[in-house]
Design an enzyme around this catalytic site. Structure first.
Site, short mmCIF file in Angstrom:
data_model
loop_
_atom_site.label_atom_id
_atom_site.label_comp_id
_atom_site.label_asym_id
_atom_site.label_seq_id
_atom_site.Cartn_x
_atom_site.Cartn_y
_atom_site.Cartn_z
N ARG A 197 0.86 -1.18 0.00
CA ARG A 197 0.00 0.00 0.00
C ARG A 197 0.90 1.23 0.00
O ARG A 197 1.90 1.27 0.73
CB ARG A 197 -0.92 0.04 1.22
CG ARG A 197 -2.12 -0.90 1.15
CD ARG A 197 -3.14 -0.49 0.10
NE ARG A 197 -4.28 -1.39 0.02
CZ ARG A 197 -4.38 -2.43 -0.80
NH1 ARG A 197 -3.39 -2.72 -1.62
NH2 ARG A 197 -5.45 -3.18 -0.80
N GLU A 224 -2.60 7.52 -4.85
CA GLU A 224 -2.88 6.90 -6.15
C GLU A 224 -4.34 7.01 -6.59
O GLU A 224 -4.65 6.89 -7.78
CB GLU A 224 -2.47 5.42 -6.14
CG GLU A 224 -3.39 4.53 -5.30
CD GLU A 224 -2.98 3.05 -5.34
OE1 GLU A 224 -1.79 2.75 -5.23
OE2 GLU A 224 -3.88 2.21 -5.48
N HIS A 265 -0.55 -0.15 -9.86
CA HIS A 265 -1.31 -1.10 -9.03
C HIS A 265 -1.79 -2.31 -9.85
O HIS A 265 -2.99 -2.56 -9.95
CB HIS A 265 -2.52 -0.39 -8.39
CG HIS A 265 -2.93 -1.03 -7.09
ND1 HIS A 265 -3.24 -0.32 -5.95
CD2 HIS A 265 -3.08 -2.33 -6.74
CE1 HIS A 265 -3.57 -1.14 -4.98
NE2 HIS A 265 -3.48 -2.38 -5.44
P1 NAI Z 1 -1.75 -11.03 5.19
O1 NAI Z 1 -2.82 -10.53 6.09
O2 NAI Z 1 -1.73 -12.49 4.82
O3 NAI Z 1 -0.31 -10.70 5.80
C1 NAI Z 1 0.04 -9.46 6.31
C2 NAI Z 1 1.15 -9.71 7.33
O4 NAI Z 1 1.67 -8.45 7.73
C3 NAI Z 1 0.65 -10.43 8.61
O5 NAI Z 1 1.44 -11.56 8.87
C4 NAI Z 1 0.82 -9.37 9.68
O6 NAI Z 1 1.13 -9.91 10.96
C5 NAI Z 1 1.98 -8.56 9.11
N1 NAI Z 1 2.15 -7.26 9.74
C6 NAI Z 1 1.22 -6.46 10.32
N2 NAI Z 1 1.82 -5.36 10.82
C7 NAI Z 1 3.14 -5.47 10.53
C8 NAI Z 1 4.28 -4.65 10.80
N3 NAI Z 1 4.16 -3.50 11.47
N4 NAI Z 1 5.49 -5.09 10.37
C9 NAI Z 1 5.61 -6.25 9.71
N5 NAI Z 1 4.57 -7.07 9.44
C10 NAI Z 1 3.36 -6.68 9.85
O7 NAI Z 1 -1.81 -10.12 3.90
P2 NAI Z 1 -1.26 -10.44 2.44
O8 NAI Z 1 -2.28 -11.16 1.66
O9 NAI Z 1 0.09 -11.03 2.55
O10 NAI Z 1 -1.20 -8.97 1.82
C11 NAI Z 1 -0.29 -7.99 2.30
C12 NAI Z 1 -0.70 -6.64 1.75
O11 NAI Z 1 -0.48 -6.60 0.34
C13 NAI Z 1 -2.20 -6.31 1.90
O12 NAI Z 1 -2.47 -5.73 3.15
C14 NAI Z 1 -2.45 -5.36 0.78
O13 NAI Z 1 -2.32 -4.05 1.28
C15 NAI Z 1 -1.34 -5.64 -0.22
N6 NAI Z 1 -1.83 -6.11 -1.52
C16 NAI Z 1 -1.45 -5.45 -2.68
C17 NAI Z 1 -1.87 -5.87 -3.93
C18 NAI Z 1 -1.46 -5.22 -5.21
O14 NAI Z 1 -2.03 -5.52 -6.27
N7 NAI Z 1 -0.48 -4.35 -5.25
C19 NAI Z 1 -2.78 -7.03 -4.02
C20 NAI Z 1 -3.09 -7.67 -2.77
C21 NAI Z 1 -2.63 -7.22 -1.57
#
Ligand code: NAI
Length: 330
Positions: free
Chosen positions: A234, A263, A295
């Site tokens: 993000r 964005e 994105h």
């Molecule tokens: P997820 O929920 O499986 O994993 C997120 C991880 O981040 C969790 O393990 C959580 O504990 C950790 N986390 C939370 N706060 C943190 C911190 N301060 N420092 C380090 N780690 C921390 O989510 P997923 O599916 O892996 O997605 C991650 C992010 O990717 C989403 O939140 C979304 O914003 C982004 N995303 C971007 C896309 C794109 O097209 N560019 C598409 C899909 C997701």
């Protein structure tokens, strides 16, 4: 039939949603992004279906509720654009698509990472102009370097697993380390240590009040000289002004972003005929060591199919009085 107002739709969204729906819901597609001006379009629609840059702040939610909306179906994993105080007060149900294809994002991340370390996009542009000089295209191997992966959820884990084939040192940071990666012996460290020791940093944590601007002046100061940063998560995880300063001073050697903190008014549209008004963004676009994509990390056939089918499943479950599989309970 249950009426669903689907915002921020392009032809490709319509195609995959219609395929997944098979006529079970009455889908109305609006190209417009949801905001205060466009939310009257959703009057009398019990369900509103939105994407990453739609406005689901307090005023819009109140207005939607007044028009009869009771459920919000997000066609994405992140829900940082939703005001959950209002959701709770109004008794709305919000569902998302928690994991549609982590591999789509992880493969894209590896792609722009290598573009950054090897300057492939610059070489392609040069070749088109008949310029085959190697001057300025010197890269480095990921092998032998340290890559820091912030966030070890579905996407961060997939990125770490992909990187494990690169003969590099991988550092992970997560307040809730992924147990599977812990079992496999991955190295979890504090975010401070990760920032200090990584040559390449890739962000895969959600945007929250604590992670907003985690890459800022202070954290950049602790990073290695010539660090490279990749963000497919993000935009607001990075303080754009601070990173621009880091690039200008030569501290940051490269930046690849698929997301940008402002964005919403730029991405997902063809703006090639207009003057982009965001000076911070246009400045970034012109750095020779910055890659910007709009994105699209998620944008694969596999992900689009999964997003569409899970969105339809969420809405149908709610309609049948069940808890949607992607219910968000922050
Ligand atoms: P997820 O929920 O499986 O994993 C997120 C991880 O981040 C969790 O393990 C959580 O504990 C950790 N986390 C939370 N706060 C943190 C911190 N301060 N420092 C380090 N780690 C921390 O989510 P997923 O599916 O892996 O997605 C991650 C992010 O990717 C989403 O939140 C979304 O914003 C982004 N995303 C971007 C896309 C794109 O097209 N560019 C598409 C899909 C997701």
């Amino acid at each position: 039939m249950l009426k669903v107002a689907v915002f921020s739709t392009k032809k490709y969204d319509q195609r995959f949603l219609e395929e997944a729906n098979q006529g079970r819901l009455d889908l109305h597609f609006f190209e417009a992004r949801l905001d205060l001006d466009t939310c009257p379009l959703a009057d009398k629609f019990p369900v509103v279906c939105t994407f990453v840059n739609d406005d689901l702040g307090p005023e819009v939610l109140l207005r939607l509720f007044g028009g009869g909306t009771r459920m919000i179906a997000l066609r994405c994993a992140g829900y940082n654009n939703v005001n959950f105080y209002s959701v709770k007060n109004l008794g709305l149900v919000v569902a998302r698509v928690p994991a549609y294809s982590p591999l789509s994002i992880s493969e894209f991340t590896i792609g722009i990472m290598i573009n950054l370390t090897r300057k492939i996009w610059r070489a392609i542009n040069r070749a088109r102009e008949g310029n085959f000089s190697l001057q300025g295209l010197l890269g480095f191997n990921i092998a032998g370097h340290t890559v820091g992966v912030v966030g070890s959820g579905k996407i961060g884990a997939a990125v770490a697993e992909a990187l494990s084939g690169f003969q590099c040192r991988i550092l992970l940071s997560d307040p809730y380390p992924n147990p599977d990666l812990v079992t496999k012996g991955y190295d979890f460290v504090s975010v401070e240590q990760l920032f200090r020791e990584s040559d390449l940093i890739t962000l895969h944590c959600p945007l929250t009040d604590t992670t907003r601007h985690m890459v800022n002046r202070d954290s950049i100061a602790t990073m290695k000289q010539d660090v490279m940063i990749v963000n497919t998560s993000r935009g607001a995880l990075i303080d754009t002004e601070a990173v621009t300063e880091g690039l200008k001073e030569g501290k940051i050697a490269g930046l690849a972003i698929d997301v940008y903190e402002e964005e919403a008014d730029i991405f997902f549209e063809d703006r090639s005929d207009s003057i982009i008004q965001d000076d911070s963004f246009t400045r970034l676009l012109h750095f020779p060591n910055v890659i910007v994509t709009g994105h699209l990390a998620f944008f694969t056939i596999e992900a689009m199919r999964a997003i569409a089918s899970q969105t339809i499943d969420n809405i149908l479950a709610w309609h049948n009085g069940e808890s949607p599989p992607g219910l968000v309970t922050p």
